[in-house]
Design a protein around this motif. Structure first.
Motif, PDB file in Angstrom:
ATOM      1  N   ILE A  20       0.807  -1.228   0.000  1.00 62.28           N
ATOM      2  CA  ILE A  20       0.000   0.000   0.000  1.00 62.28           C
ATOM      3  C   ILE A  20       0.839   1.276   0.000  1.00 62.28           C
ATOM      4  N   THR A  21       2.157   1.147   0.093  1.00 60.48           N
ATOM      5  CA  THR A  21       3.019   2.327  -0.065  1.00 60.48           C
ATOM      6  C   THR A  21       3.332   2.564  -1.545  1.00 60.48           C
ATOM      7  N   ARG A  22       2.875   1.653  -2.404  1.00 66.97           N
ATOM      8  CA  ARG A  22       3.212   1.746  -3.838  1.00 66.97           C
ATOM      9  C   ARG A  22       1.965   1.863  -4.704  1.00 66.97           C
ATOM     10  N   ILE A  23       0.869   2.390  -4.148  1.00 67.17           N
ATOM     11  CA  ILE A  23      -0.394   2.477  -4.884  1.00 67.17           C
ATOM     12  C   ILE A  23      -0.277   3.475  -6.032  1.00 67.17           C
ATOM     13  N   GLY A  24      -0.868   3.113  -7.155  1.00 67.95           N
ATOM     14  CA  GLY A  24      -0.863   4.001  -8.325  1.00 67.95           C
ATOM     15  C   GLY A  24      -0.755   3.203  -9.599  1.00 67.95           C
ATOM     16  N   VAL A  81      -1.287  16.494  -6.057  1.00 59.76           N
ATOM     17  CA  VAL A  81      -1.503  16.580  -4.607  1.00 59.76           C
ATOM     18  C   VAL A  81      -0.530  15.620  -3.923  1.00 59.76           C
ATOM     19  N   ALA A  82       0.119  16.097  -2.874  1.00 62.14           N
ATOM     20  CA  ALA A  82       1.157  15.294  -2.208  1.00 62.14           C
ATOM     21  C   ALA A  82       0.534  14.397  -1.139  1.00 62.14           C
ATOM     22  N   THR A  83      -0.513  13.652  -1.517  1.00 60.90           N
ATOM     23  CA  THR A  83      -1.215  12.790  -0.559  1.00 60.90           C
ATOM     24  C   THR A  83      -1.005  11.312  -0.851  1.00 60.90           C
ATOM     25  N   GLY A  84      -0.217  11.008  -1.872  1.00 60.60           N
ATOM     26  CA  GLY A  84       0.034   9.617  -2.240  1.00 60.60           C
ATOM     27  C   GLY A  84       1.474   9.226  -1.984  1.00 60.60           C
ATOM     28  N   PRO A  85       2.002   8.285  -2.783  1.00 67.57           N
ATOM     29  CA  PRO A  85       3.361   7.794  -2.538  1.00 67.57           C
ATOM     30  C   PRO A  85       4.473   8.754  -2.967  1.00 67.57           C
ATOM     31  N   CYS A  86       4.128   9.813  -3.719  1.00 68.76           N
ATOM     32  CA  CYS A  86       5.153  10.736  -4.223  1.00 68.76           C
ATOM     33  C   CYS A  86       5.080  12.061  -3.463  1.00 68.76           C
TER      34      CYS A  86
END
Length: 211
Positions: free
Chosen positions: A47-51, A173-178
């Motif tokens: 789940i740290t690599r979602i996308g 948006v900085a809400t995901g893994p990047c």
């Protein structure tokens, strides 16, 4: 991009970690798949690599010849495990409402299995004008061009590439893994901390473009 003519403003949104926090649901689905197949999957790492597409993650855990079958099974059990624990991201409903307030269309363009993407949105009461699934990174440009999206909002460098390929403004948006620096380095035109900042950004953008 010059000022838009009488066409309605169309804004594209990514789904996972942009409009919805799907981490609890994805974690639960991986855990169920792991239990069912007897194959170890580190769901917390996944789940740290979602996308990216599901198959990309499954390659870390299953042999190549099993990927297609495991991916099909994951998508099949996904609604059972993933819908209930998945929440809207802060500002998600307001972001879609902001597009509508300007007379625009809000579309969702995601790498996710399209039927499951639609289930998430209806479960959370987020209404999109169109939902297009199975598109990742540069391929997202196909849908963005088809719907003449002026802006694409996402949380992953792949979303930035999709927007740029389509000639759309890339809002990240900085809400995901990047993180913000990674998104800027990938070429995002605008980087927001989270989607709660989107409505006021859109007001300023529309005023500036004379839309």
């Amino acid at each position: 991009m010059g000022p838009m003519t009488s066409r309605a403003l169309t804004v594209g949104f990514d789904l996972d970690m942009t409009l919805i926090d799907s981490r609890p649901g994805i974690r639960a689905t991986y855990q169920a798949l792991s239990a069912e197949t007897g194959t170890y999957i580190d769901a917390d790492l996944a789940i740290t690599r979602i996308g990216p597409p599901l198959e990309q993650e499954l390659r870390h855990w299953f042999p190549a010849e099993e990927i297609e079958e495991r991916a099909d099974r994951y998508r099949e059990i996904y609604p059972t495990y993933a819908l209930a624990p998945t929440l809207a991201m802060p500002g998600a409903r307001e972001a879609v409402a902001a597009v509508r307030a300007h007379g625009g269309r809000a579309i969702v363009v995601t790498a996710k299995h399209e039927p499951n993407a639609k289930l998430h949105l209806s479960h959370l009461g987020i209404e999109a004008d169109a939902v297009i699934g199975w598109l990742w990174a540069e391929a997202k440009a196909e849908a963005l061009r088809e719907y003449e999206a002026a802006v694409y909002v996402g949380d992953h460098t792949g979303d930035v590439r999709g927007a740029r390929t389509a000639g759309a403004l890339s809002v990240a948006v900085a809400t995901g893994p990047c993180d913000a620096a990674e998104l800027r380095a990938a070429g995002a035109d605008v980087v927001l901390g989270e989607l709660t900042e989107f409505a006021s950004w859109l007001d300023a953008y529309v005023a500036g473009e004379g839309l």
